[in-house]
Design a protein around this motif. Structure first.
Motif, PDB file in Angstrom:
ATOM      1  N   THR A 177       0.908  -1.354   0.128  1.00  0.00           N
ATOM      2  CA  THR A 177       0.170   0.012   0.027  1.00  0.00           C
ATOM      3  C   THR A 177       0.902   1.160  -0.250  1.00  0.00           C
ATOM      4  O   THR A 177       0.589   2.149  -0.780  1.00  0.00           O
ATOM      5  CB  THR A 177      -1.015   0.068   1.360  1.00  0.00           C
ATOM      6  OG1 THR A 177      -0.482  -0.305   2.264  1.00  0.00           O
ATOM      7  CG2 THR A 177      -2.038  -1.227   1.008  1.00  0.00           C
ATOM      8  N   VAL A 178       1.843   1.107   0.899  1.00  0.00           N
ATOM      9  CA  VAL A 178       2.604   2.327   0.781  1.00  0.00           C
ATOM     10  C   VAL A 178       3.493   2.715  -0.671  1.00  0.00           C
ATOM     11  O   VAL A 178       3.684   3.624  -1.027  1.00  0.00           O
ATOM     12  CB  VAL A 178       4.006   2.392   2.065  1.00  0.00           C
ATOM     13  CG1 VAL A 178       4.914   3.218   1.721  1.00  0.00           C
ATOM     14  CG2 VAL A 178       3.286   2.473   3.342  1.00  0.00           C
ATOM     15  N   HIS A 200      -8.020   5.678  -2.903  1.00  0.00           N
ATOM     16  CA  HIS A 200      -8.232   5.450  -1.320  1.00  0.00           C
ATOM     17  C   HIS A 200      -8.610   4.160  -1.112  1.00  0.00           C
ATOM     18  O   HIS A 200      -8.657   3.803   0.143  1.00  0.00           O
ATOM     19  CB  HIS A 200      -9.845   6.289  -1.540  1.00  0.00           C
ATOM     20  CG  HIS A 200      -9.702   7.749  -1.724  1.00  0.00           C
ATOM     21  ND1 HIS A 200      -8.794   8.702  -1.061  1.00  0.00           N
ATOM     22  CD2 HIS A 200     -10.179   8.344  -2.792  1.00  0.00           C
ATOM     23  CE1 HIS A 200      -9.123   9.835  -1.519  1.00  0.00           C
ATOM     24  NE2 HIS A 200      -9.740  10.092  -2.626  1.00  0.00           N
ATOM     25  N   VAL A 201      -8.695   3.437  -2.205  1.00  0.00           N
ATOM     26  CA  VAL A 201      -8.845   1.588  -1.766  1.00  0.00           C
ATOM     27  C   VAL A 201      -7.585   1.300  -0.936  1.00  0.00           C
ATOM     28  O   VAL A 201      -7.641   0.774  -0.043  1.00  0.00           O
ATOM     29  CB  VAL A 201      -9.084   0.778  -2.918  1.00  0.00           C
ATOM     30  CG1 VAL A 201      -8.879  -0.667  -2.543  1.00  0.00           C
ATOM     31  CG2 VAL A 201     -10.379   1.298  -3.793  1.00  0.00           C
ATOM     32  N   ALA A 202      -6.440   1.569  -1.430  1.00  0.00           N
ATOM     33  CA  ALA A 202      -5.143   1.341  -0.651  1.00  0.00           C
ATOM     34  C   ALA A 202      -5.095   2.061   0.533  1.00  0.00           C
ATOM     35  O   ALA A 202      -4.322   1.674   1.517  1.00  0.00           O
ATOM     36  CB  ALA A 202      -3.961   1.758  -1.818  1.00  0.00           C
ATOM     37  N   ALA A 203      -5.514   3.502   0.560  1.00  0.00           N
ATOM     38  CA  ALA A 203      -5.314   3.933   1.760  1.00  0.00           C
ATOM     39  C   ALA A 203      -6.229   3.561   2.962  1.00  0.00           C
ATOM     40  O   ALA A 203      -5.890   3.302   4.114  1.00  0.00           O
ATOM     41  CB  ALA A 203      -5.791   5.707   1.479  1.00  0.00           C
ATOM     42  N   LYS A 225       9.049   2.911  11.811  1.00  0.00           N
ATOM     43  CA  LYS A 225       9.851   3.885  11.202  1.00  0.00           C
ATOM     44  C   LYS A 225       9.568   3.994   9.680  1.00  0.00           C
ATOM     45  O   LYS A 225       9.437   4.930   8.939  1.00  0.00           O
ATOM     46  CB  LYS A 225      11.451   3.536  11.288  1.00  0.00           C
ATOM     47  CG  LYS A 225      12.245   4.464  10.786  1.00  0.00           C
ATOM     48  CD  LYS A 225      13.918   4.101  10.920  1.00  0.00           C
ATOM     49  CE  LYS A 225      14.863   5.176  10.337  1.00  0.00           C
ATOM     50  NZ  LYS A 225      16.266   5.134  11.115  1.00  0.00           N
ATOM     51  N   PHE A 226       9.405   2.696   9.135  1.00  0.00           N
ATOM     52  CA  PHE A 226       8.837   2.721   7.623  1.00  0.00           C
ATOM     53  C   PHE A 226       7.640   3.501   7.310  1.00  0.00           C
ATOM     54  O   PHE A 226       7.485   4.168   6.307  1.00  0.00           O
ATOM     55  CB  PHE A 226       8.745   1.224   7.325  1.00  0.00           C
ATOM     56  CG  PHE A 226       8.313   0.750   6.086  1.00  0.00           C
ATOM     57  CD1 PHE A 226       9.124   0.566   4.885  1.00  0.00           C
ATOM     58  CD2 PHE A 226       7.023   0.780   5.574  1.00  0.00           C
ATOM     59  CE1 PHE A 226       8.895   0.315   3.493  1.00  0.00           C
ATOM     60  CE2 PHE A 226       6.597   0.444   4.245  1.00  0.00           C
ATOM     61  CZ  PHE A 226       7.537   0.342   3.293  1.00  0.00           C
TER      62      PHE A 226
END
Length: 420
Positions: A216-217, A262-265, A319-320
């Protein structure tokens, strides 16, 4: 019974209203939408409460969240003639809540409705838009809320709980015996949601960054950094369920096919919220709550101390994630998501208590802490010597370095830069 918070600061601009605990923020629902509750049983007698101030306090609270999708849960039980606002007040309240409050309200749950509610609704029906009317959902028993939101996070007054028990007891007298619910099945080896970081790591070849977070990131970094309101909007409920199912079955997920960042968010927020223990662990909750008592100039270093006390795995994943949120905040001129806005969204998904729910008052230090982690990312998450590293045996040290290199590779892969 009052739901007041003993830690409420008397300098709060609406202390006279807030001290009753009428309005609370209860985290997010199952799809990343902020949960706000209004409890009628906490309303004091009308002569002890300025209803104009109550309306102002409600707007003051909503103003922090109306730019994102939100849910309102109204507990009707406890509304009596002695504490009931007038119909004139209700009409004024509806008129004062302009489009910005109504647009992003996704559902209004009315719990334990009575004839009074239905009659009042009919009176106001000519004034209420059809679109807004479709957002109303009656809930007869608290259990029904479990299908729609994270019930464990919900702040339910004791009086409402007792009333619900009485209603269910009366229902059982007239209903046939219910079948005992079987225990939930064990998680699949490919399960990603609702299992611990350790479980995911063990089932995914010792990968440090969970696949859901990494993917997702990576997608959002390339597609969502300049999207206005990123993380504030929800996505179609069924779509989120479908994506979760794909992940839990170990099947590939391609966010490109959904044509909606927005799906991934929402998937990222949902993953964090469904962890059995928050990413920042239960242990830091009390320390985070005390952040307001730390002198302003010392808060960044205090946050760094808290973060550095995390277990190594949690620290690396945090942290990531926070590096990415810092990157999002750097584009706030375009996406309107500065550190403060991101903190309002992510705070409750990073820290929560082991027992009980988050009160509105408890959110203030959590949001402040999260805002500092995002805004001062480099100062908080600077180079850190892992606890006890110097005391490691040679074999353990080699193993740690191997894992850390794996993480560094994933970090660089998803963010395009070194984690240091």
């Amino acid at each position: 019974i009052k739901m007041s918070d003993p830690n409420l600061d008397t300098s709060h601009p609406y202390y006279d209203v807030a001290r009753h605990g009428i309005i609370q923020i209860s985290g997010d629902d199952n799809y990343g939408r902020k949960l706000i509750t209004f409890s009628s049983c906490c309303l004091p007698p009308s002569h002890q409460l300025n209803h104009r101030r109550l309306l102002e306090y409600l707007k003051f609270t909503l103003d922090q969240y109306v730019e994102m999708d939100y849910i309102l849960v109204y507990f009707h039980y406890g509304l009596r003639s002695s504490n009931k606002p007038s119909l004139k007040w209700l009409r004024e309240a509806y008129n004062e809540f302009d489009r910005k409050y109504k647009k992003n309200l996704k559902t209004l749950y009315v719990v334990h409705p009575t004839n009074f509610i239905r009659i009042t609704w009919n009176i106001f029906k000519p004034l209420i838009s059809h679109k807004f009317g479709k957002k109303l959902t009656y809930v007869n028993y608290l259990d029904e809320l479990r299908d729609h939101l994270n019930y464990e996070q919900l702040i339910v007054p004791p009086d409402v709980l007792r009333h619900d028990e009485k209603l269910r007891a009366a229902q059982k007298d007239a209903a046939p015996p219910t079948v005992k619910t079987p225990p939930p099945p064990p998680p699949l080896p490919t399960q990603q949601f609702g299992v611990s970081l350790q479980y995911i790591r063990e089932k995914n070849r010792e990968v440090i960054i969970p696949p859901v977070i990494q993917q997702t990131v990576s997608y959002l970094k390339h597609k969502g950094l300049r999207t206005e309101g990123i993380f504030r909007r929800s996505a179609r409920v069924q779509l989120i369920k479908d994506v979760q199912k794909l992940y839990n079955l170990g099947k590939p997920v391609d966010f490109e096919q959904y044509d909606d960042v927005h799906v991934a968010a929402v998937i990222l927020k949902t993953f964090l919220r469904e962890l059995p223990e928050p990413l920042l662990t239960f242990r830091v909750y009390t320390q985070v709550q005390d952040i307001l008592s730390v002198e302003s100039s010392l808060r960044v270093s205090r946050c760094r101390q808290i973060v550095e006390s995390l277990p190594e795995h949690n620290f690396i994943v945090a942290k990531f994630l926070l590096c990415f949120l810092h990157m999002v905040s750097q584009e706030s001129i375009v996406n309107k998501m500065g550190p403060s806005n991101l903190a309002c969204v992510f705070g409750v998904n990073l820290v929560w208590p082991r027992h009980g729910s988050l009160s509105l008052i408890a959110l203030t230090p959590i949001n402040m802490f999260t805002e500092i982690l995002i805004e001062h990312f480099h100062a908080v998450f600077g180079p850190r010597c892992p606890p006890g590293q110097l005391l490691m045996h040679h074999k353990e040290e080699k193993n740690y370095i191997g894992i850390f290199k794996t993480n560094t590779f994933l970090y660089t892969l998803s963010t395009g830069q070194s984690p240091y």
